[in-house]
Design a protein around this motif. Sequence first.
Motif, PDB file in Angstrom:
ATOM      1  N   ALA A 167     103.258 128.659  90.660  1.00  0.00           N
ATOM      2  CA  ALA A 167     103.438 128.195  89.352  1.00  0.00           C
ATOM      3  C   ALA A 167     102.758 129.144  88.247  1.00  0.00           C
ATOM      4  O   ALA A 167     102.029 130.026  88.528  1.00  0.00           O
ATOM      5  N   VAL A 168     103.423 129.096  86.959  1.00  0.00           N
ATOM      6  CA  VAL A 168     103.291 130.110  86.050  1.00  0.00           C
ATOM      7  C   VAL A 168     102.886 129.179  84.762  1.00  0.00           C
ATOM      8  O   VAL A 168     103.473 128.558  84.241  1.00  0.00           O
ATOM      9  N   SER A 169     101.661 129.709  83.867  1.00  0.00           N
ATOM     10  CA  SER A 169     101.333 129.408  82.562  1.00  0.00           C
ATOM     11  C   SER A 169     100.715 130.521  81.893  1.00  0.00           C
ATOM     12  O   SER A 169      99.623 130.889  82.381  1.00  0.00           O
TER      13      SER A 169
ATOM     14  N   PRO B 202     102.231 123.998  93.076  1.00  0.00           N
ATOM     15  CA  PRO B 202     101.965 123.450  91.947  1.00  0.00           C
ATOM     16  C   PRO B 202     102.783 123.400  90.765  1.00  0.00           C
ATOM     17  O   PRO B 202     104.012 124.072  90.853  1.00  0.00           O
ATOM     18  N   GLN B 203     102.683 122.466  89.939  1.00  0.00           N
ATOM     19  CA  GLN B 203     103.724 122.312  88.632  1.00  0.00           C
ATOM     20  C   GLN B 203     102.972 122.451  87.359  1.00  0.00           C
ATOM     21  O   GLN B 203     101.912 122.102  87.283  1.00  0.00           O
ATOM     22  N   THR B 204     103.506 123.175  86.235  1.00  0.00           N
ATOM     23  CA  THR B 204     102.733 123.468  84.969  1.00  0.00           C
ATOM     24  C   THR B 204     103.776 122.709  83.921  1.00  0.00           C
ATOM     25  O   THR B 204     104.899 122.840  83.968  1.00  0.00           O
ATOM     26  N   GLY B 205     102.893 122.418  82.917  1.00  0.00           N
ATOM     27  CA  GLY B 205     103.777 121.955  81.657  1.00  0.00           C
ATOM     28  C   GLY B 205     102.767 122.047  80.342  1.00  0.00           C
ATOM     29  O   GLY B 205     101.503 121.408  80.819  1.00  0.00           O
ATOM     30  N   GLY B 206     103.084 122.652  79.307  1.00  0.00           N
ATOM     31  CA  GLY B 206     102.161 122.599  78.290  1.00  0.00           C
ATOM     32  C   GLY B 206     100.999 123.401  78.843  1.00  0.00           C
ATOM     33  O   GLY B 206     101.021 124.508  79.422  1.00  0.00           O
TER      34      GLY B 206
ATOM     35  N   ALA C 152      95.056 124.217  82.419  1.00  0.00           N
ATOM     36  CA  ALA C 152      95.408 125.349  83.236  1.00  0.00           C
ATOM     37  C   ALA C 152      94.507 126.457  82.798  1.00  0.00           C
ATOM     38  O   ALA C 152      94.344 127.382  83.530  1.00  0.00           O
ATOM     39  N   ALA C 153      94.018 126.608  81.404  1.00  0.00           N
ATOM     40  CA  ALA C 153      93.282 127.790  80.976  1.00  0.00           C
ATOM     41  C   ALA C 153      91.552 127.598  81.880  1.00  0.00           C
ATOM     42  O   ALA C 153      91.234 128.937  82.285  1.00  0.00           O
ATOM     43  N   SER C 154      91.061 126.664  81.780  1.00  0.00           N
ATOM     44  CA  SER C 154      89.827 126.560  82.329  1.00  0.00           C
ATOM     45  C   SER C 154      89.549 126.036  83.632  1.00  0.00           C
ATOM     46  O   SER C 154      88.663 126.265  84.332  1.00  0.00           O
TER      47      SER C 154
ATOM     48  N   ALA D 271     102.546 110.150  82.255  1.00  0.00           N
ATOM     49  CA  ALA D 271     102.248 110.905  81.081  1.00  0.00           C
ATOM     50  C   ALA D 271     101.406 111.909  81.724  1.00  0.00           C
ATOM     51  O   ALA D 271     100.383 111.733  82.235  1.00  0.00           O
ATOM     52  N   LEU D 272     101.795 113.138  81.518  1.00  0.00           N
ATOM     53  CA  LEU D 272     101.408 114.410  82.124  1.00  0.00           C
ATOM     54  C   LEU D 272      99.641 114.607  81.666  1.00  0.00           C
ATOM     55  O   LEU D 272      98.980 114.648  82.612  1.00  0.00           O
TER      56      LEU D 272
END
Length: 380
Positions: free
Chosen positions: A102-104, A141-145, A162-164, A208-209
């Motif tokens: 997954a990418v973010s 994994p899945q990413t959003g925002g 995702a960042a921390s 709700a994510l």
Amino acid sequence: MMKRLLCAAIVLPMLSACASWTDGSAAFEPTPLHALPAQQTALKVQWQSSVPAAQGGLFSPVYDQGLLWLASGNGDITAIDALNGNRRQQFSLKQPLTAGVAVSGKLLFVGSAQGQLLAVNMDSGKIVWQQTLTSVLMESPQTGGNVVVTRSNDGRLTAFDAASGRQLWTDWQALPPLTVRQTTPQIRVEGDDVLMVGAASGKLAIYALEKGRMLWESVVASPRGASELERVTDVVSQPVFDGRRVCAVAYQGRVACFEARGGEQVWARELASSRGLSMDAKGVYATADDGSVWAFDPDTGRNLWKQDGLRYRNLTAPVKLGNTLLTVDGEGYAHLLSPVDGQIVGRSQLKVEGTMARPLVLGNIAYVLDAKGTLSAVTL
């Protein structure tokens, strides 16, 4: 679109489990292919590229800013130029993986065989952070925002910043004694704020994510039969969404469509599938576990057509490519079907081995990854 989906939700499936079961289609001889008329739709292979083989994990290509990112079971991560198939980046994490990518932003996310979620810098290949999960990941994994979500093999859903890597929320879905062996991703983020989840119990749930609050849950198929095997009704492929409705299909169960706003069932039809489905304004298209391909009216569920000419050929889910449907079989043949009547209108041999994840369609190009590590770009 995400705001609309917070009132309207979606779902999708997974498999993990204490035990696993595979369908018996391999016991049947693949249906022989018949010659097509001379005037068939042409399917061209634009390029093929060799990438590290999956080696037993669940890996699918992911597109990001002109590149296709792929992971493999031995820990290699590769970036392929989506236009020409050239390798742009490759590095090794030097540890076995079970799922990804997954990418973010500048981060790639994969699951390790030690039961950890790894966040990797896509430029340097260095691990930025890692989190220990309750079990190994058996789907990407899945990413959003700014959120990355995982579902581990014990049914645990977990969302992280995702960042921390900070954990945001977690939820657990109980697993039955038997579940279907996983072959495709089942959790999916729609937009930036809705998570779609399909359960081994045959249910579909929408979250709700960011907060992990369940928006609605509906039944795709209910367990039936006396034995545990007969009662397996896992939703094991991603659902589809057309802006109004969510449709999903269950193993040994049904294909069903629900109102995205609230989850009320619109229609349901008997169909067993672990391969998945796709949808457009004129049809809901699904590959059954015996390899037959079906089309249903998206508003009423009326059966529009059924294609039996590819049974027991280990097909992927059908995906829309131009004005046709594309599905790839286990012998490496790509088949084009008419969405109007299901007739086979084109075919090409890709020289690949083994059915992989459903093709990834970007514009007029479909990307097909096989079990041996060949990535193909095909177009009409």
